[in-house]
Design an enzyme around this catalytic site. Sequence first.
Site, PDB file in Angstrom:
ATOM      1  N   ASP A  66       0.819  -1.210   0.000  1.00 18.53           N
ATOM      2  CA  ASP A  66       0.000   0.000   0.000  1.00 18.53           C
ATOM      3  C   ASP A  66       0.858   1.268   0.000  1.00 18.53           C
ATOM      4  OD1 ASP A  66       0.963  -0.402   2.569  1.00 18.53           O
ATOM      5  OD2 ASP A  66      -0.977  -0.707   3.486  1.00 18.53           O
ATOM      6  N   ASN A 135      -7.710  -2.018  13.981  1.00 14.45           N
ATOM      7  CA  ASN A 135      -9.105  -2.338  13.623  1.00 14.45           C
ATOM      8  C   ASN A 135      -9.188  -3.565  12.714  1.00 14.45           C
ATOM      9  OD1 ASN A 135      -8.104  -1.384  11.242  1.00 14.45           O
ATOM     10  ND2 ASN A 135      -9.623   0.213  10.941  1.00 14.45           N
ATOM     11  N   HIS A 137      -7.374  -4.121   9.942  1.00 14.62           N
ATOM     12  CA  HIS A 137      -7.087  -3.960   8.515  1.00 14.62           C
ATOM     13  C   HIS A 137      -5.803  -4.678   8.133  1.00 14.62           C
ATOM     14  CE1 HIS A 137      -4.877   0.143   9.257  1.00 14.62           C
ATOM     15  NE2 HIS A 137      -3.955  -0.754   8.965  1.00 14.62           N
ATOM     16  N   GLU A 142      -9.740  -1.602   4.919  1.00 14.70           N
ATOM     17  CA  GLU A 142     -10.432  -1.265   6.162  1.00 14.70           C
ATOM     18  C   GLU A 142     -11.652  -2.183   6.361  1.00 14.70           C
ATOM     19  OE1 GLU A 142      -8.946   0.541   8.178  1.00 14.70           O
ATOM     20  OE2 GLU A 142      -8.480   2.565   7.495  1.00 14.70           O
TER      21      GLU A 142
HETATM   22  C1  GLP Z   1      -0.476   0.572   8.404  1.00 11.42           C
HETATM   23  C2  GLP Z   1      -0.239  -0.267   7.168  1.00 11.42           C
HETATM   24  C3  GLP Z   1      -0.471  -1.716   7.415  1.00 11.42           C
HETATM   25  C4  GLP Z   1       0.211  -2.135   8.700  1.00 11.42           C
HETATM   26  C5  GLP Z   1      -0.388  -1.402   9.853  1.00 11.42           C
HETATM   27  C6  GLP Z   1       0.217  -1.769  11.191  1.00 11.42           C
HETATM   28  O1  GLP Z   1      -1.761   1.051   8.514  1.00 11.42           O
HETATM   29  N1  GLP Z   1      -1.044   0.127   6.075  1.00 11.42           N
HETATM   30  O2  GLP Z   1      -0.006  -2.467   6.302  1.00 11.42           O
HETATM   31  O3  GLP Z   1       0.041  -3.501   8.885  1.00 11.42           O
HETATM   32  O4  GLP Z   1      -0.168  -0.019   9.628  1.00 11.42           O
HETATM   33  O5  GLP Z   1       1.273  -0.933  11.477  1.00 11.42           O
HETATM   34  P1  GLP Z   1       2.235  -1.069  12.718  1.00 11.42           P
HETATM   35  O6  GLP Z   1       3.133  -2.202  12.409  1.00 11.42           O
HETATM   36  O7  GLP Z   1       2.959   0.245  12.759  1.00 11.42           O
HETATM   37  O8  GLP Z   1       1.386  -1.303  13.900  1.00 11.42           O
END
Ligand code: GLP
Length: 249
Positions: A66, A135, A137, A142
């Site tokens: 992403d 949440n 995702h 989402e």
């Molecule tokens: C972002 C990314 C996700 C990732 C998530 C968790 O929103 N789009 O791909 O898995 O954050 O991030 P973190 O590892 O910082 O908790």
Amino acid sequence: MYKIFNTVDEVSRYTAQRLLDKVRAMPAAVLGLATGSTMEPVYAQLINAMQLAPLDTAQLTTFNLDEYIGLSAEHPQSYHYYMCKNLFNLLQIPAHNIHLPNGLNSNIESACQAYSKAIQAKGGLDLQLLGIGSNGHIGFNEPHTCFNSRTHVVELSEQTRIDNARFFTDKSEMPTHAITMGIQDILEAKEIILVATGPNKSEIMAQLFDSPIDEALPASALKQHPNLTIVLDREAAALLPQSALQSAV
Ligand code: GLP
């Protein structure tokens, strides 16, 4: 399958080793890569391990999950910048084999379609690495995203904007939209590793464990995947039932 380790360090070493094993066995592998704070120590371990035992990465192909819309590759909070800093500047992967959604593309709909098609043209993802949002995702899919979605534009949920604003010194720069690989793209990966660490992930991991396969919880789509490993540290696993902890290796 659950793998539960005591520390973030062990989680990251295990995950990095899985990536290394894949590339050793399959030098032309197609890897689906993730960002977020969870992946930073994973990539650091990968680089460390490769310094000790060099690995040929010249045939590797990567597709990132992403990217924020509106941030250039040079913006320190863009996922492009993150990937260069944490991995691509430190590995020898040919630039034309590295793929990230472009958050500045003016024809975004056709760029999204082209992204999913490019993955398919490479024969699909051999291994997809995933983090998870608080949440549920995956990528930026989402809650209530269709499980048959391909790469698309998303409006980020309030929860995600709150969670991810921590990375932005100027909170007003936090984007409202992003491009993400779709859930169908992710599910078509031959192998998936979901990594979650720290106390902030304990509630969502317990919800995921209990949840049926339901579009309200995007990560629950993974429960239908035949080759999924969920890698947790003790803190992220803290609210899982005892039965799950016992069956974890
Ligand atoms: C972002 C990314 C996700 C990732 C998530 C968790 O929103 N789009 O791909 O898995 O954050 O991030 P973190 O590892 O910082 O908790």
